[in-house]
Each structure stands twice: as C-alpha cells, then as structure tokens.
Design an enzyme around this catalytic site. Structure first.
Site, PDB file in Angstrom:
ATOM      1  N   GLU A 189       0.687  -1.213   0.036  1.00 14.60           N
ATOM      2  CA  GLU A 189       0.037   0.019   0.037  1.00 14.60           C
ATOM      3  C   GLU A 189       0.759   1.299  -0.113  1.00 14.60           C
ATOM      4  O   GLU A 189       1.043   1.916   1.157  1.00 14.60           O
ATOM      5  CB  GLU A 189      -0.826  -0.188   1.466  1.00 14.60           C
ATOM      6  CG  GLU A 189      -2.311   0.725   1.202  1.00 14.60           C
ATOM      7  CD  GLU A 189      -3.237   0.612   2.210  1.00 14.60           C
ATOM      8  OE1 GLU A 189      -4.389   0.551   1.835  1.00 14.60           O
ATOM      9  OE2 GLU A 189      -2.791   0.781   3.251  1.00 14.60           O
ATOM     10  N   GLN A 190       1.229   1.425  -1.044  1.00 17.88           N
ATOM     11  CA  GLN A 190       2.086   2.760  -1.114  1.00 17.88           C
ATOM     12  C   GLN A 190       1.460   3.876  -2.061  1.00 17.88           C
ATOM     13  O   GLN A 190       0.911   3.708  -3.031  1.00 17.88           O
ATOM     14  CB  GLN A 190       3.467   2.244  -2.271  1.00 17.88           C
ATOM     15  CG  GLN A 190       4.083   3.604  -2.420  1.00 17.88           C
ATOM     16  CD  GLN A 190       5.372   3.037  -3.339  1.00 17.88           C
ATOM     17  OE1 GLN A 190       6.366   4.029  -3.338  1.00 17.88           O
ATOM     18  NE2 GLN A 190       5.763   2.111  -3.488  1.00 17.88           N
TER      19      GLN A 190
END
Length: 542
Positions: free
Chosen positions: A384-385
């Site tokens: 989850e960037q």
C-alpha cells in the site's frame, strides 16, 4: 520517406508509436478501428489499451482491469503482475487474455492465466475466468470454423533459470489446448506444438490464419538485447510447425547500432486493404558511462510487412532490423506539454496509475481543489504505497507540481519522485527535521539490489513553508531537482543519475523490465495517515 499531402510533416509511422513503458503489444483490428493492448506489470489499473484509425496517431482509451473482483496485486514483487495481454474480437465481444504473475524470483513462476470479455472496448469488462497456470504469455485464437484455441508458453522449474537470469530449458515450448466458450473451460488434449529455435527462451505466442496455413509468431532470446520475433507455420493448428527460412521476422540482435534495440514479442494484423503490419516491443538505449540503459523501458513499435511468393512474411524494407520510420498515409500530430490542474476534477487523468492495490480510495482522492495523497506504507512497499505517477515518455523532460504538506514527524514525507521500483528511485521530499523543522530533502536508491539502501544527496536539508513548488528536469542520464517558495525555481542537491531509473539499472536487463515513472508520492510510517495536497502536475517534453 513520405510527405503528407498537405506538405506538412512527413507522413510516416514514427517508431516507437507508443513511447515509454508499453511492452508486449497485442494488436486487434475491428473494422477501421485498431487497438493495441500492452502489459502494465505491478501498475494499477491493469492493461493499457490504445486506439488508432491511421496507425500513426494513438490515444490511450482504457484500463480494463480496474476493480478488486478482477485484479489484486498487493504483495506481488517488482516486475510481477500483468504480463503479455492478448486482445481479440469475436462473436460480438472483445476478449482479453492475460497473466497475473505472483512470483518472479527463484526457480518458479506462479503465473495464473485469465480471460475477460466486454461488448465494447470501453467496457464493462467482465470478472475474470480462470484458465490455467502452466506458463505465462497466453493468447486466444478464434479459428474460422468457430473453435477457439488457447496457447501459452510452458514453464519448467527443473532448471538453473532464476529470476533475472533466464535459461532456455525453463522455457519449455508452446502449449495448445482448445477453449470451450460455453463451459468456459479448457477441453481436449494438451499439446506442445513448438519448441522454438536454437535462440531459445521461446514465449509470447500468437496464432494467425492465412489461406491453408496457421502462422505462429513467438518471442525468443529473452526480453533484452538478443530479443527476436520468430515465425513458424503449419497446415494444422496443432502442428507440426516449420520455422521461417530466416528464423526471425524481426530482431536487432545482429544490428547493435540500430536505434530500435531489444526488438521482439509482437503480433500480426491485416488491414482492410490487405496490407500487413507486425507490432513488436523495442528499447531505445542511452549510451552512458555505465553502458546502454533504457529509461523509457520497453516501448511499442509497428513494422510494415509483405507476403512473398514462398508464403512467408517479411519486413517490407527487407532484412530483419526494425525501421524507425515506416510508410504511412497519415500525418503524425505533434506531442506537446500535458498540464493537469486537479482543481474541479472528479477523475484521475487516464495517464496516471498507482501500484498494486484495487483500493485507491485509501491512497488518494480528488478533493475538488487538489489531488490529496494519504500517507500509507513506506517508500517501495509492495502492499500500500501512495504513489500516483505517469510514464516518462521522453529522454528530456520537465515535471512540475505544487504540494501543501505539514509533517509532524520524520516518518512522514511527501513530494515528487522519479521512480522505477523499490531499488531504483529519486524522491524530492518534504519532511520534518527535529532541529530545522519542515524541510526539503532528497532520498535516492541507486539500484541497490536486494537491500534497497537509501542515500541522502542533500547534505543540509532546506527549510520550506507549508506550500512549495517542486520540479524535476531530466536530460538524458542526468536529473536535477528544483524547488520554488515564491522566489523562482532554485536547484536543490547535486545532479543525480537518471539512467539508473531504467531496465538495465541496478540488477540488469533481465532483473526488471517495466519503465521510468514521474509522479507524486507520500508515506507515513507512523500510521497516522498524514495527507498531502497536490494542486497540479505538468509534464513538459524537452
């Protein structure tokens, strides 16, 4: 070369037709409309589809795999994800076949193949139907008798081939099996129809029928500088297949000075007037002190071909080396700056993508006045960037944005990044320094595999207000960052190595094979989800 009837710019297909990261081109014609689908790997949404009516000018129109029920790549490594889509049209539907690669490193490839369909190229695209996992690069062929045939390469893990160092025995031929569209299952025997040539690493199969022959094009030689399009034919769909007299229809491996290198992996298309073209991927290497590097990744090119009396296809210009300029009947429109003001926008512009997750609401939103990124996991996370970026399409360009961000810990950062993957990046970041307060600094990873060590090119961070303009200027292999706090653009940090943001940078040409992106990024490893507001994003070719 050929001039347009207007006396304007030369009327040619200028290769690459899809500049920047657009590999594994599958081409499909429906009437006068021509579409090309390309791989997107770990970037979300999955698959890019471009459209043209003149083969010269192309427009990005769709990302078919755009929701959680179709695609979730969280946890997949760099250069995994969506490989080698195949786009076709039959029975009133568009068919898209693709691989979702869950593992790239090591001896194994966990490569799952799926089919989605749609009544229109814009969708809605169906939920995927699982097909098999025996290998990657699947393709679906619709025969003239109504039967459908599924082909893919077969992966053999009992070899010395590992991710980043491919060996021929692992690429264990091309498998064919019938696909039953009613039951949505493979039926009948599985047959290995083509072992490839002595070049090895056979993959990327596509079938095409003309007259009494079935033609099979494959990719060989790996996706680096020995790459090639190989052709074979048979009077039966399941073989035996004989190889082209020249073995390879398209390759640059014998032409080290050709502008288009790494040529391979493509598909034939026949136009209404009977003319034939063949797509292929290619790379345009910069000559750097570190050797050839392709920051634009693997791009899409198109070659004019001719059928000769022996019933084989050949490049129209002769030989095997792909041409930069190909005869065309239309004029190529100029490319100019792309300026995106996020004020009042309700949808992200189509050229922007993010990484892996089907839940972008956790990463960003359009507030009506800005694109707001919510800081999530660390720089280079596979889960989850918060990174929203577009492809680098030019060797020389400038990108500009403006960010409003007020961090309260050094674990929060937001800014502008030139990004390839977790091992290859430069990040101009607003963050917090315990002594200086809110500052601007640079974080870089110069191809350090597998440790992804960061370096800090700015010796003393620069104090900045809550709102600051950020810019990146790339000239070939060099990158200079700038900032603006109301007194004009000021350079920050040294000139950086932009060439490492490339396929060959760091691990090498087979270690990763996507392309450079430029975009906006935020992280908050404190878990407090600090937000950053970006007012606009300009991409200006140099």
């Amino acid at each position: 070369m050929f001039k347009a009837a207007t006396g304007g710019p030369f009327a040619v297909i200028q290769n690459p037709i899809l500049p920047g990261f657009n590999p594994d081109p599958s081409i499909c014609r429906v009437g006068d409309d021509v579409y090309i689908a390309t791989s997107t790997f770990e970037w979300y949404p999955g698959v890019q589809i471009h459209h043209s009516r003149d083969l010269v000018n192309w427009t990005l129109i769709a990302h078919p795999l755009n929701r959680a029920s179709q695609l979730d790549m969280r946890g997949e490594g760099d250069s995994c994800g969506i490989w080698a889509p195949c786009l076709s049209y039959a029975d009133g539907l568009f068919w898209l076949v693709y691989t979702d690669v869950k593992r790239f490193d090591g001896a194994f490839k966990d490569a799952h193949n799926y089919i989605v369909t749609a009544p229109s190229i814009e969708g809605p695209w169906s939920d995927p139907v699982y097909v098999n996992s025996s290998g990657f690069d699947p393709s679906l062929f619709h025969d003239t008798d109504g039967r459908k045939w599924f082909v893919n390469m077969q992966w053999n893990h009992r070899t010395e081939s590992v991710g980043g160092n491919p060996k021929s025995p692992a690429f264990d031929g091309i498998l064919l099996q019938e696909w039953d569209a009613k039951t949505k299952k493979l039926v009948g025997p599985i047959k290995n129809i083509y072992p490839g040539t002595d070049l090895g690493l056979v993959e990327g199969p596509h079938l095409f029928k003309r007259g009494e022959y079935y033609y099979l094009t494959t990719a060989e030689g790996g996706t680096g500088y020995n790459h090639a399009v190989t052709m074979a034919r048979s009077k039966a769909v399941d073989g035996p297949y004989e190889t082209h007299p020249n073995k390879h229809l398209i390759t640059s491996r014998f032409s080290p000075d050709a502008p288009l290198q790494r040529a391979g992996h493509g598909q034939m298309v026949e136009m209404p007037d009977g003319s034939v073209y063949h797509t292929h991927l290619c790379g345009r290497p910069l000559k750097t002190s570190k050797g050839p590097r392709c920051p634009l990744g693997r791009e899409t090119a198109l070659q004019r071909c001719v059928w000769k009396d022996d019933g084989w296809l050949y490049l129209a210009q002769g030989g095997q080396t792909p041409a930069v300029e190909v005869e065309a009947a239309a004029t190529r429109l100029p490319r100019g700056p792309v300026r995106r003001n996020f004020k009042g926008e309700t949808q992200l512009p189509i050229e922007f993508q993010w990484l892996r997750t089907p839940y972008p609401d956790r990463l960003f939103k359009l507030t009506g006045s800005a694109l707001q990124l919510t800081g999530r996991e660390s720089l280079g996370s596979w889960y989850e960037q918060s990174l929203v970026a577009r492809r680098q399409e030019d060797f020389n360009f400038r990108a500009e944005t403006r960010v409003r961000f007020d961090p309260d810990t050094y674990q929060q950062a937001a800014g502008l990044t030139h990004y390839y993957n977790r091992h290859k990046l430069h990040f101009l970041a607003v963050t917090l320094d315990e002594k200086l307060g809110r500052v601007l600094t640079i974080m870089s990873c110069n191809g350090d595999y597998p440790d992804s060590r960061l370096t800090w090119p700015v010796k003393v961070p620069v104090q900045v207000p809550e709102e600051v303009g950020l810019a990146a200027e790339v000239k070939g292999e060099y990158l200079q960052f700038y900032y603006d706090i109301g007194q004009g653009w000021t350079p920050i940090g040294p000139v950086l190595d932009a060439s490492v943001i490339s396929d060959e940078g760091g691990r090498g040409e087979h270690g990763s094979f996507t392309g450079a992106f430029i975009g906006m990024l935020a992280f908050d490893t404190s878990g407090r989800a600090r937000t950053a507001d970006f007012s606009h994003f300009d991409y200006i070719p140099g």
